[in-house]
Design a protein around this motif. Sequence first.
Motif, PDB file in Angstrom:
ATOM      1  N   GLU A  37      -3.253 -14.988   5.627  1.00 21.01           N
ATOM      2  CA  GLU A  37      -2.800 -15.177   4.248  1.00 21.01           C
ATOM      3  C   GLU A  37      -3.888 -14.681   3.291  1.00 21.01           C
ATOM      4  O   GLU A  37      -3.633 -13.925   2.360  1.00 21.01           O
ATOM      5  CB  GLU A  37      -2.508 -16.665   4.013  1.00 21.01           C
ATOM      6  N   HIS A  48       3.771 -19.607   0.808  1.00 18.14           N
ATOM      7  CA  HIS A  48       2.876 -20.396  -0.040  1.00 18.14           C
ATOM      8  C   HIS A  48       3.433 -20.489  -1.475  1.00 18.14           C
ATOM      9  O   HIS A  48       3.488 -21.570  -2.062  1.00 18.14           O
ATOM     10  CB  HIS A  48       1.468 -19.773  -0.041  1.00 18.14           C
ATOM     11  N   GLU A  83      -1.621 -26.142   0.755  1.00 16.40           N
ATOM     12  CA  GLU A  83      -2.498 -25.799   1.879  1.00 16.40           C
ATOM     13  C   GLU A  83      -2.364 -26.836   2.995  1.00 16.40           C
ATOM     14  O   GLU A  83      -2.463 -26.517   4.175  1.00 16.40           O
ATOM     15  CB  GLU A  83      -3.963 -25.709   1.415  1.00 16.40           C
ATOM     16  N   GLU A 132       1.661 -26.346   4.505  1.00 15.48           N
ATOM     17  CA  GLU A 132       2.341 -25.067   4.751  1.00 15.48           C
ATOM     18  C   GLU A 132       2.455 -24.667   6.222  1.00 15.48           C
ATOM     19  O   GLU A 132       3.377 -23.968   6.600  1.00 15.48           O
ATOM     20  CB  GLU A 132       1.736 -23.932   3.923  1.00 15.48           C
TER      21      GLU A 132
HETATM   22 CO    CO Z   1      -1.718 -21.045   1.679  1.00 16.74          CO
END
Ligand code: CO
Length: 153
Positions: A22, A88, A110, A113
């Motif tokens: 990511e 996200h 965070e 996810e």
């Molecule tokens: Co993220």
Amino acid sequence: METGTLGEVVPMPTPSMEDYLERIYLLMSEKGYARVSDIAEHLGVHPSSVTKMVQKLDREEYLVYEKYRGLMLTKKGQKVGKRLVERHAMLESFLRLIGVDEADVYEDVEGIEHHLSSNTLDCMTQFVEFFEDKPELMNQFREFREQERASEE
Ligand code: CO
């Protein structure tokens, strides 16, 4: 974003690999390159951990890493990286829609996810799409929430 694209079943990397992919995808799209030191700084880890993970991602064909030339995402890495960034963003929208405090949005995303099933992701995506399309309903919900909060005080 089309309904169902986030929950589509494709083999996903492990949670920590997801964090790296990511971040690498974001750095690549913002700057055109992703240096080990930048990745380390953003993820709050030691550069040697980044090198290890980058080598692992290379072995699994998400990227190509050459010590002195840096790294490039493969097609597979780009595809997965894009989905991770979209996931996200969708989760941030979801938390904002249900009224989560802005200060908690990023950290909470965070935290969750990597742990949601594809069915749950699809449901949340549909929820976001439905309410973003219907601001009147969203305002009713907001008023309801404000009343609830006021009555708790
Ligand atoms: Co993220």
